[in-house]
Design a protein around this motif. Structure first.
Motif, short mmCIF file in Angstrom:
data_model
loop_
_atom_site.label_atom_id
_atom_site.label_comp_id
_atom_site.label_asym_id
_atom_site.label_seq_id
_atom_site.Cartn_x
_atom_site.Cartn_y
_atom_site.Cartn_z
N PRO A 96 0.82 -1.22 0.00
CA PRO A 96 0.00 0.00 0.00
C PRO A 96 0.86 1.27 0.00
CG PRO A 96 0.07 -0.96 2.18
CD PRO A 96 0.77 -1.93 1.27
N GLY A 97 0.27 2.32 -0.53
CA GLY A 97 0.93 3.63 -0.48
C GLY A 97 1.89 3.94 -1.59
N HIS A 98 1.95 3.09 -2.61
CA HIS A 98 2.87 3.36 -3.71
C HIS A 98 2.30 4.46 -4.60
CE1 HIS A 98 5.84 0.19 -3.14
NE2 HIS A 98 4.85 -0.42 -2.52
N ILE A 99 3.15 5.43 -4.95
CA ILE A 99 2.71 6.57 -5.75
C ILE A 99 3.72 6.92 -6.82
CG2 ILE A 99 1.30 7.62 -3.91
CD1 ILE A 99 3.67 9.63 -3.51
N TYR A 100 3.23 7.64 -7.80
CA TYR A 100 4.04 8.30 -8.81
C TYR A 100 3.90 9.77 -8.49
CZ TYR A 100 5.49 9.95 -13.45
OH TYR A 100 6.14 10.57 -14.48
N TYR A 101 5.00 10.50 -8.30
CA TYR A 101 4.90 11.89 -7.85
C TYR A 101 6.00 12.74 -8.46
CZ TYR A 101 8.82 10.93 -4.69
OH TYR A 101 10.05 10.62 -4.18
N GLN A 102 5.81 14.05 -8.31
CA GLN A 102 6.79 15.02 -8.75
C GLN A 102 7.12 15.91 -7.56
OE1 GLN A 102 5.66 17.94 -11.81
NE2 GLN A 102 7.41 17.15 -12.95
N ALA A 103 8.41 16.14 -7.34
CA ALA A 103 8.85 16.95 -6.21
C ALA A 103 9.75 18.07 -6.71
CB ALA A 103 9.61 16.10 -5.20
N GLN A 104 9.71 19.18 -5.99
CA GLN A 104 10.49 20.35 -6.37
C GLN A 104 11.08 20.98 -5.12
OE1 GLN A 104 8.22 23.58 -8.27
NE2 GLN A 104 9.37 22.98 -10.08
N GLN A 105 12.36 21.31 -5.18
CA GLN A 105 13.02 21.97 -4.07
C GLN A 105 13.05 23.46 -4.34
OE1 GLN A 105 17.28 21.55 -3.61
NE2 GLN A 105 17.05 21.34 -1.41
N LEU A 106 12.69 24.24 -3.34
CA LEU A 106 12.78 25.69 -3.45
C LEU A 106 14.17 26.12 -3.02
CD1 LEU A 106 9.30 26.67 -2.00
CD2 LEU A 106 9.94 26.15 -4.35
N SER A 107 14.56 27.33 -3.33
CA SER A 107 15.88 27.82 -2.94
C SER A 107 16.02 27.89 -1.42
CB SER A 107 16.17 29.18 -3.58
OG SER A 107 15.18 30.11 -3.21
N SER A 108 14.90 27.85 -0.71
CA SER A 108 14.95 27.80 0.76
C SER A 108 15.41 26.43 1.25
CB SER A 108 13.56 28.10 1.34
OG SER A 108 12.65 27.08 0.98
N GLY A 109 15.41 25.43 0.34
CA GLY A 109 15.83 24.08 0.71
C GLY A 109 14.67 23.14 0.96
N GLU A 110 13.47 23.67 1.08
CA GLU A 110 12.31 22.84 1.37
C GLU A 110 11.80 22.17 0.10
OE1 GLU A 110 8.79 23.46 4.42
OE2 GLU A 110 8.63 24.83 2.74
N TRP A 111 11.43 20.89 0.21
CA TRP A 111 10.90 20.13 -0.91
C TRP A 111 9.38 20.12 -0.85
CZ3 TRP A 111 13.36 18.03 -5.04
CH2 TRP A 111 14.76 18.01 -4.99
N HIS A 112 8.73 20.21 -2.01
CA HIS A 112 7.27 20.23 -2.12
C HIS A 112 6.82 19.26 -3.20
CE1 HIS A 112 6.24 23.89 0.24
NE2 HIS A 112 7.52 24.11 0.05
N VAL A 113 5.66 18.65 -2.99
CA VAL A 113 5.00 17.88 -4.03
C VAL A 113 4.40 18.91 -4.97
CG1 VAL A 113 3.15 16.24 -4.52
CG2 VAL A 113 4.50 16.00 -2.42
N THR A 114 4.63 18.76 -6.28
CA THR A 114 4.19 19.81 -7.20
C THR A 114 2.93 19.47 -7.97
OG1 THR A 114 5.66 18.99 -8.91
CG2 THR A 114 6.50 20.76 -7.50
N GLN A 115 2.60 18.19 -8.08
CA GLN A 115 1.37 17.79 -8.76
C GLN A 115 0.68 16.76 -7.89
OE1 GLN A 115 2.47 16.32 -12.62
NE2 GLN A 115 2.94 18.35 -13.41
N THR A 116 -0.59 16.56 -8.14
CA THR A 116 -1.32 15.56 -7.37
C THR A 116 -0.71 14.19 -7.62
OG1 THR A 116 -3.33 16.87 -7.51
CG2 THR A 116 -3.58 14.55 -6.93
N PRO A 117 -0.22 13.52 -6.57
CA PRO A 117 0.36 12.19 -6.75
C PRO A 117 -0.71 11.21 -7.22
CG PRO A 117 0.73 13.03 -4.52
CD PRO A 117 -0.22 13.95 -5.19
#
Length: 139
Positions: A109-130
């Protein structure tokens, strides 16, 4: 125009320039924190989800395999298989992550396809709905 008036106008002009420069630096610093730095697309398994109220959630994902990388990654920064990464997600993305945890392959369970993006602040964010990875075989 008298000398006194010229000094007053010059002083006002200097103060206005300082205020404008300060405002511009503040705007630039704020904008740089939200400018994307690095990004990747990958498959992984959601291992933890921590709600953050109206700000979304913090999600931990064990990376299975990255699919694509943006330019700019150093060798040490490339996401590694089996490593757990922490990302922030929007409230809508958190709902999709909760669904991924509750559905999909019952053995994995919990397997996903996702896109992540790091901001210049260093924090990573999910950028599209997984979404659930389809046709990945062996995940």
């Amino acid at each position: 125009m008298t000398l006194s008036t010229s000094w007053k106008l010059g002083g006002i002009a200097v103060l206005a320039l300082l205020a404008l420069g300060s405002w511009w630096l503040h705007q630039r610093a704020h904008a740089e924190k939200s400018v994307p730095y690095l990004s990747y697309t990958a498959t992984g398994q959601v291992t933890a989800l921590q709600p953050l109220g109206t700000e979304g959630c913090r999600v931990e994902i064990r990376l299975h395999q990255w699919v694509s990388l943006s330019d700019g990654f150093t060798l040490a920064e490339i996401p590694q298989r089996g490593q757990v990464y922490t990302l922030r997600a929007s409230p809508e993305q958190c709902v999709a992550l909760e669904v991924a945890l509750a559905s999909g392959d019952q053995q994995n369970p919990g397997h996903i396809y996702y896109q992540a993006q790091q901001l210049s602040s260093g924090e990573w964010h999910v950028t599209q709905t997984p979404r659930l990875p389809l046709g990945c075989g062996g995940l």
